[in-house]
Motif scaffolding. Structure first.
Motif, PDB file in Angstrom:
ATOM      1  N   ALA A   1       0.849  -1.190   0.000  1.00  0.00           N
ATOM      2  CA  ALA A   1       0.000   0.000   0.000  1.00  0.00           C
ATOM      3  C   ALA A   1       0.881   1.235   0.000  1.00  0.00           C
ATOM      4  O   ALA A   1       2.016   1.195   0.485  1.00  0.00           O
ATOM      5  CB  ALA A   1      -0.922   0.017   1.212  1.00  0.00           C
ATOM      6  N   ARG A   2       0.332   2.333  -0.522  1.00  0.00           N
ATOM      7  CA  ARG A   2       1.097   3.567  -0.668  1.00  0.00           C
ATOM      8  C   ARG A   2       0.173   4.752  -0.435  1.00  0.00           C
ATOM      9  O   ARG A   2      -1.026   4.689  -0.770  1.00  0.00           O
ATOM     10  CB  ARG A   2       1.688   3.615  -2.076  1.00  0.00           C
ATOM     11  CG  ARG A   2       2.543   4.805  -2.422  1.00  0.00           C
ATOM     12  CD  ARG A   2       2.982   4.726  -3.880  1.00  0.00           C
ATOM     13  NE  ARG A   2       1.874   4.905  -4.789  1.00  0.00           N
ATOM     14  CZ  ARG A   2       1.824   4.362  -6.015  1.00  0.00           C
ATOM     15  NH1 ARG A   2       2.802   3.597  -6.434  1.00  0.00           N
ATOM     16  NH2 ARG A   2       0.791   4.592  -6.799  1.00  0.00           N
ATOM     17  N   ILE A   3       0.711   5.823   0.135  1.00  0.00           N
ATOM     18  CA  ILE A   3      -0.083   7.023   0.361  1.00  0.00           C
ATOM     19  C   ILE A   3       0.777   8.249   0.126  1.00  0.00           C
ATOM     20  O   ILE A   3       1.940   8.287   0.553  1.00  0.00           O
ATOM     21  CB  ILE A   3      -0.687   7.033   1.791  1.00  0.00           C
ATOM     22  CG1 ILE A   3      -1.659   8.207   1.967  1.00  0.00           C
ATOM     23  CG2 ILE A   3       0.399   7.063   2.866  1.00  0.00           C
ATOM     24  CD1 ILE A   3      -2.531   8.090   3.209  1.00  0.00           C
TER      25      ILE A   3
ATOM     26  N   THR B   1      -4.211   7.172  -2.225  1.00  0.00           N
ATOM     27  CA  THR B   1      -3.775   5.843  -1.833  1.00  0.00           C
ATOM     28  C   THR B   1      -3.756   4.866  -3.000  1.00  0.00           C
ATOM     29  O   THR B   1      -4.454   5.040  -4.000  1.00  0.00           O
ATOM     30  CB  THR B   1      -4.669   5.265  -0.720  1.00  0.00           C
ATOM     31  OG1 THR B   1      -6.016   5.228  -1.193  1.00  0.00           O
ATOM     32  CG2 THR B   1      -4.587   6.116   0.533  1.00  0.00           C
ATOM     33  N   TYR B   2      -2.949   3.823  -2.820  1.00  0.00           N
ATOM     34  CA  TYR B   2      -2.881   2.700  -3.755  1.00  0.00           C
ATOM     35  C   TYR B   2      -2.763   1.435  -2.923  1.00  0.00           C
ATOM     36  O   TYR B   2      -2.080   1.406  -1.892  1.00  0.00           O
ATOM     37  CB  TYR B   2      -1.669   2.821  -4.673  1.00  0.00           C
ATOM     38  CG  TYR B   2      -1.325   1.537  -5.383  1.00  0.00           C
ATOM     39  CD1 TYR B   2      -0.434   0.621  -4.819  1.00  0.00           C
ATOM     40  CD2 TYR B   2      -1.933   1.204  -6.585  1.00  0.00           C
ATOM     41  CE1 TYR B   2      -0.146  -0.577  -5.439  1.00  0.00           C
ATOM     42  CE2 TYR B   2      -1.648   0.005  -7.215  1.00  0.00           C
ATOM     43  CZ  TYR B   2      -0.755  -0.875  -6.646  1.00  0.00           C
ATOM     44  OH  TYR B   2      -0.476  -2.073  -7.254  1.00  0.00           O
ATOM     45  N   TYR B   3      -3.444   0.363  -3.378  1.00  0.00           N
ATOM     46  CA  TYR B   3      -3.373  -0.928  -2.701  1.00  0.00           C
ATOM     47  C   TYR B   3      -3.109  -2.040  -3.705  1.00  0.00           C
ATOM     48  O   TYR B   3      -3.638  -2.026  -4.822  1.00  0.00           O
ATOM     49  CB  TYR B   3      -4.677  -1.228  -1.969  1.00  0.00           C
ATOM     50  CG  TYR B   3      -5.000  -0.287  -0.849  1.00  0.00           C
ATOM     51  CD1 TYR B   3      -5.827   0.823  -1.056  1.00  0.00           C
ATOM     52  CD2 TYR B   3      -4.479  -0.492   0.427  1.00  0.00           C
ATOM     53  CE1 TYR B   3      -6.111   1.703  -0.022  1.00  0.00           C
ATOM     54  CE2 TYR B   3      -4.763   0.379   1.465  1.00  0.00           C
ATOM     55  CZ  TYR B   3      -5.571   1.473   1.233  1.00  0.00           C
ATOM     56  OH  TYR B   3      -5.856   2.345   2.262  1.00  0.00           O
TER      57      TYR B   3
ATOM     58  N   THR C   1      -5.855  -0.893   5.258  1.00  0.00           N
ATOM     59  CA  THR C   1      -6.046   0.545   5.083  1.00  0.00           C
ATOM     60  C   THR C   1      -4.776   1.274   5.487  1.00  0.00           C
ATOM     61  O   THR C   1      -4.269   1.069   6.600  1.00  0.00           O
ATOM     62  CB  THR C   1      -7.215   1.063   5.939  1.00  0.00           C
ATOM     63  OG1 THR C   1      -8.410   0.363   5.587  1.00  0.00           O
ATOM     64  CG2 THR C   1      -7.424   2.552   5.706  1.00  0.00           C
ATOM     65  N   ILE C   2      -4.274   2.119   4.587  1.00  0.00           N
ATOM     66  CA  ILE C   2      -3.114   2.937   4.906  1.00  0.00           C
ATOM     67  C   ILE C   2      -3.585   4.364   5.179  1.00  0.00           C
ATOM     68  O   ILE C   2      -4.480   4.871   4.501  1.00  0.00           O
ATOM     69  CB  ILE C   2      -2.058   2.906   3.771  1.00  0.00           C
ATOM     70  CG1 ILE C   2      -0.765   3.572   4.225  1.00  0.00           C
ATOM     71  CG2 ILE C   2      -2.595   3.504   2.486  1.00  0.00           C
ATOM     72  CD1 ILE C   2       0.403   3.362   3.247  1.00  0.00           C
ATOM     73  N   SER C   3      -2.992   4.973   6.186  1.00  0.00           N
ATOM     74  CA  SER C   3      -3.358   6.342   6.531  1.00  0.00           C
ATOM     75  C   SER C   3      -2.115   7.065   7.031  1.00  0.00           C
ATOM     76  O   SER C   3      -1.086   6.444   7.288  1.00  0.00           O
ATOM     77  CB  SER C   3      -4.452   6.366   7.589  1.00  0.00           C
ATOM     78  OG  SER C   3      -4.012   5.722   8.767  1.00  0.00           O
TER      79      SER C   3
END
Length: 119
Positions: free
Chosen positions: A49-51, A58-60, A69-71
């Motif tokens: 994941a990326r933010i 975001t990207y998953y 979930t990335i935050s």
């Protein structure tokens, strides 16, 4: 220079949850994006994941969509990966990474934290 310190991880049963945190030691205005990668035994390191730091885009990876979930918490210079409905195939060493460029070339890495999901 960016230093990343990870926390969280551990052993959990399938279906359970874990939360990984990554604190950046540099002023976050220099960070363009943060991400979590993972590497399972015998496999290559893969993006999970990326933010982006400013807009929160975001990207998953397909394998974690709907479960992870990335935050980010700008005030705490921290990126968080909330992992729910964990599966044995999620078992890996998870690495936090950061990039200061729009090319998304991640050039700063944490030390890694083990996540083990038992069946």
């Amino acid at each position: 220079q960016v230093q990343l310190v990870e926390s969280g991880g551990g052993l959990v049963q399938a279906g359970g949850s874990l939360r990984l945190s990554c604190e950046a030691s540099v002023l976050t205005f220099s960070i363009y994006a943060m991400a979590w990668f993972r590497q399972a035994p015998g496999k290559e390191r893969a993006l999970v994941a990326r933010i982006t730091w400013s807009g929160g885009s975001t990207y998953y990876a397909d394998s974690v969509k709907g479960r992870f979930t990335i935050s980010r918490d700008n005030a705490k210079n921290t990126a968080v990966l909330q992992m729910n409905s964990l599966k044995p195939e999620d078992t890996a060493i998870y690495y936090c990474a950061a990039t200061t460029t729009v090319t998304m070339a991640f050039n700063y890495w944490g030390q890694g934290t083990q996540v083990t999901v038992s069946s």
